[in-house]
Design a protein around this motif. Structure first.
Motif, PDB file in Angstrom:
ATOM      1  N   VAL A   1       0.841  -1.198   0.000  1.00  0.00           N
ATOM      2  CA  VAL A   1       0.000   0.000   0.000  1.00  0.00           C
ATOM      3  C   VAL A   1       0.876   1.248   0.000  1.00  0.00           C
ATOM      4  CG1 VAL A   1      -1.628   1.372   1.356  1.00  0.00           C
ATOM      5  CG2 VAL A   1      -1.997  -1.068   1.088  1.00  0.00           C
ATOM      6  N   SER A   2       1.904   1.267   0.823  1.00  0.00           N
ATOM      7  CA  SER A   2       2.753   2.451   0.925  1.00  0.00           C
ATOM      8  C   SER A   2       3.656   2.622  -0.291  1.00  0.00           C
ATOM      9  CB  SER A   2       3.592   2.405   2.199  1.00  0.00           C
ATOM     10  OG  SER A   2       4.497   1.325   2.148  1.00  0.00           O
ATOM     11  N   MET A   3       4.000   1.529  -0.959  1.00  0.00           N
ATOM     12  CA  MET A   3       4.916   1.590  -2.104  1.00  0.00           C
ATOM     13  C   MET A   3       4.209   1.416  -3.446  1.00  0.00           C
ATOM     14  SD  MET A   3       7.671   2.120  -0.460  1.00  0.00           S
ATOM     15  CE  MET A   3       8.950   1.906  -1.667  1.00  0.00           C
ATOM     16  N   GLY A   4       2.932   1.013  -3.421  1.00  0.00           N
ATOM     17  CA  GLY A   4       2.222   0.681  -4.651  1.00  0.00           C
ATOM     18  C   GLY A   4       1.842   1.886  -5.477  1.00  0.00           C
ATOM     19  N   THR A   5       1.533   1.611  -6.719  1.00  0.00           N
ATOM     20  CA  THR A   5       1.075   2.661  -7.622  1.00  0.00           C
ATOM     21  C   THR A   5      -0.437   2.559  -7.801  1.00  0.00           C
ATOM     22  OG1 THR A   5       1.496   1.274  -9.561  1.00  0.00           O
ATOM     23  CG2 THR A   5       3.272   2.724  -8.865  1.00  0.00           C
ATOM     24  N   ASP A   6      -1.026   3.614  -8.289  1.00  0.00           N
ATOM     25  CA  ASP A   6      -2.471   3.696  -8.462  1.00  0.00           C
ATOM     26  C   ASP A   6      -3.002   2.485  -9.233  1.00  0.00           C
ATOM     27  OD1 ASP A   6      -4.985   4.946  -8.238  1.00  0.00           O
ATOM     28  OD2 ASP A   6      -4.787   5.773 -10.249  1.00  0.00           O
ATOM     29  N   GLY A   7      -3.965   1.789  -8.631  1.00  0.00           N
ATOM     30  CA  GLY A   7      -4.603   0.657  -9.289  1.00  0.00           C
ATOM     31  C   GLY A   7      -4.038  -0.706  -8.951  1.00  0.00           C
ATOM     32  N   ASP A   8      -2.898  -0.765  -8.235  1.00  0.00           N
ATOM     33  CA  ASP A   8      -2.359  -2.075  -7.845  1.00  0.00           C
ATOM     34  C   ASP A   8      -3.406  -2.816  -7.021  1.00  0.00           C
ATOM     35  OD1 ASP A   8       0.064  -1.572  -9.052  1.00  0.00           O
ATOM     36  OD2 ASP A   8       1.165  -1.230  -7.182  1.00  0.00           O
ATOM     37  N   ARG A   9      -3.628  -4.091  -7.327  1.00  0.00           N
ATOM     38  CA  ARG A   9      -4.588  -4.918  -6.591  1.00  0.00           C
ATOM     39  C   ARG A   9      -3.901  -5.599  -5.421  1.00  0.00           C
ATOM     40  NH1 ARG A   9      -7.950  -7.928 -11.428  1.00  0.00           N
ATOM     41  NH2 ARG A   9      -8.186  -6.079 -12.724  1.00  0.00           N
ATOM     42  N   LEU A  10      -4.636  -5.743  -4.325  1.00  0.00           N
ATOM     43  CA  LEU A  10      -4.084  -6.320  -3.108  1.00  0.00           C
ATOM     44  C   LEU A  10      -4.850  -7.568  -2.704  1.00  0.00           C
ATOM     45  CD1 LEU A  10      -3.686  -3.016  -1.096  1.00  0.00           C
ATOM     46  CD2 LEU A  10      -1.950  -4.193  -2.424  1.00  0.00           C
ATOM     47  N   GLY A  11      -4.228  -8.368  -1.835  1.00  0.00           N
ATOM     48  CA  GLY A  11      -4.889  -9.522  -1.246  1.00  0.00           C
ATOM     49  C   GLY A  11      -4.465 -10.852  -1.830  1.00  0.00           C
ATOM     50  N   TRP A  12      -3.446 -11.460  -1.233  1.00  0.00           N
ATOM     51  CA  TRP A  12      -2.983 -12.793  -1.651  1.00  0.00           C
ATOM     52  C   TRP A  12      -3.744 -13.902  -0.947  1.00  0.00           C
ATOM     53  CZ3 TRP A  12      -0.279 -14.260  -5.650  1.00  0.00           C
ATOM     54  CH2 TRP A  12       0.612 -13.395  -6.240  1.00  0.00           C
ATOM     55  N   ASP A  13      -4.064 -13.671   0.317  1.00  0.00           N
ATOM     56  CA  ASP A  13      -4.746 -14.691   1.115  1.00  0.00           C
ATOM     57  C   ASP A  13      -6.237 -14.578   0.845  1.00  0.00           C
ATOM     58  OD1 ASP A  13      -2.293 -15.363   2.279  1.00  0.00           O
ATOM     59  OD2 ASP A  13      -2.525 -13.822   3.815  1.00  0.00           O
ATOM     60  N   LEU A  14      -6.833 -15.670   0.352  1.00  0.00           N
ATOM     61  CA  LEU A  14      -8.224 -15.582  -0.058  1.00  0.00           C
ATOM     62  C   LEU A  14      -8.985 -16.870   0.205  1.00  0.00           C
ATOM     63  CD1 LEU A  14      -8.688 -17.252  -3.022  1.00  0.00           C
ATOM     64  CD2 LEU A  14      -7.052 -15.504  -3.675  1.00  0.00           C
ATOM     65  N   ALA A  15     -10.305 -16.739   0.175  1.00  0.00           N
ATOM     66  CA  ALA A  15     -11.202 -17.891   0.251  1.00  0.00           C
ATOM     67  C   ALA A  15     -12.184 -17.750  -0.908  1.00  0.00           C
ATOM     68  CB  ALA A  15     -11.947 -17.914   1.573  1.00  0.00           C
ATOM     69  N   GLY A  16     -12.388 -18.833  -1.641  1.00  0.00           N
ATOM     70  CA  GLY A  16     -13.288 -18.768  -2.785  1.00  0.00           C
ATOM     71  C   GLY A  16     -13.532 -20.129  -3.391  1.00  0.00           C
ATOM     72  N   ILE A  17     -14.131 -20.107  -4.566  1.00  0.00           N
ATOM     73  CA  ILE A  17     -14.494 -21.328  -5.287  1.00  0.00           C
ATOM     74  C   ILE A  17     -13.851 -21.296  -6.670  1.00  0.00           C
ATOM     75  CG2 ILE A  17     -16.427 -22.600  -6.312  1.00  0.00           C
ATOM     76  CD1 ILE A  17     -18.165 -21.492  -4.042  1.00  0.00           C
ATOM     77  N   VAL A  18     -13.221 -22.410  -7.053  1.00  0.00           N
ATOM     78  CA  VAL A  18     -12.627 -22.501  -8.385  1.00  0.00           C
ATOM     79  C   VAL A  18     -13.754 -22.520  -9.416  1.00  0.00           C
ATOM     80  CG1 VAL A  18     -11.239 -23.909  -9.966  1.00  0.00           C
ATOM     81  CG2 VAL A  18     -10.575 -23.698  -7.559  1.00  0.00           C
ATOM     82  N   GLU A  19     -13.757 -21.530 -10.299  1.00  0.00           N
ATOM     83  CA  GLU A  19     -14.765 -21.462 -11.358  1.00  0.00           C
ATOM     84  C   GLU A  19     -14.271 -22.104 -12.646  1.00  0.00           C
ATOM     85  OE1 GLU A  19     -16.231 -17.497 -11.971  1.00  0.00           O
ATOM     86  OE2 GLU A  19     -17.757 -17.876 -10.451  1.00  0.00           O
ATOM     87  N   GLN A  20     -12.963 -22.037 -12.857  1.00  0.00           N
ATOM     88  CA  GLN A  20     -12.380 -22.612 -14.069  1.00  0.00           C
ATOM     89  C   GLN A  20     -11.037 -23.225 -13.688  1.00  0.00           C
ATOM     90  OE1 GLN A  20     -12.177 -19.933 -17.431  1.00  0.00           O
ATOM     91  NE2 GLN A  20     -10.246 -20.843 -18.068  1.00  0.00           N
ATOM     92  N   ALA A  21     -10.936 -24.528 -13.836  1.00  0.00           N
ATOM     93  CA  ALA A  21      -9.683 -25.213 -13.511  1.00  0.00           C
ATOM     94  C   ALA A  21      -8.605 -24.835 -14.515  1.00  0.00           C
ATOM     95  CB  ALA A  21      -9.901 -26.722 -13.535  1.00  0.00           C
ATOM     96  N   ALA A  22      -7.359 -25.011 -14.112  1.00  0.00           N
ATOM     97  CA  ALA A  22      -6.248 -24.775 -15.026  1.00  0.00           C
ATOM     98  C   ALA A  22      -6.351 -25.714 -16.214  1.00  0.00           C
ATOM     99  CB  ALA A  22      -4.921 -24.977 -14.289  1.00  0.00           C
ATOM    100  N   ALA A  23      -6.170 -25.172 -17.402  1.00  0.00           N
ATOM    101  CA  ALA A  23      -6.328 -25.976 -18.629  1.00  0.00           C
ATOM    102  C   ALA A  23      -5.295 -27.096 -18.728  1.00  0.00           C
ATOM    103  CB  ALA A  23      -6.233 -25.069 -19.855  1.00  0.00           C
ATOM    104  N   ASP A  24      -4.084 -26.863 -18.196  1.00  0.00           N
ATOM    105  CA  ASP A  24      -3.030 -27.864 -18.331  1.00  0.00           C
ATOM    106  C   ASP A  24      -2.737 -28.596 -17.024  1.00  0.00           C
ATOM    107  OD1 ASP A  24      -1.668 -25.972 -16.880  1.00  0.00           O
ATOM    108  OD2 ASP A  24      -0.010 -25.762 -18.280  1.00  0.00           O
ATOM    109  N   GLY A  25      -3.672 -28.547 -16.076  1.00  0.00           N
ATOM    110  CA  GLY A  25      -3.446 -29.223 -14.795  1.00  0.00           C
ATOM    111  C   GLY A  25      -4.731 -29.501 -14.066  1.00  0.00           C
TER     112      GLY A  25
END
Length: 77
Positions: free
Chosen positions: A49-73
């Protein structure tokens, strides 16, 4: 859906954080696409946040549902 909401760096906002409509991400063949329901901001995000530029997205730790699996895995993250 062509856009999503994301927590982004906004130098003009209080605390330099804002929720904005952003372009929906696309995945590469080795990435899964996840619908995120919750995130947490950790120390690395706070630093960005302190070093980022306008529009950088944040949040690595997440909870969710896979909507599309990786095509090659198996779609694991």
């Amino acid at each position: 859906m062509s856009s999503i909401q994301a927590i982004v760096v906004d130098p003009q906002a209080a605390g330099r954080l804002a929720i904005r409509e952003v372009e929906r991400p696309t995945s590469t063949p080795s990435e899964a696409l996840v619908r995120v329901y919750a995130i947490s901001l950790n120390l690395g995000d706070v630093y960005k946040v302190s070093m980022g530029t306008d529009g950088d997205r944040l949040g690595w730790d997440l909870a969710g549902i896979v909507e599309q699996a990786a095509a090659d895995g198996p779609g694991t993250l």
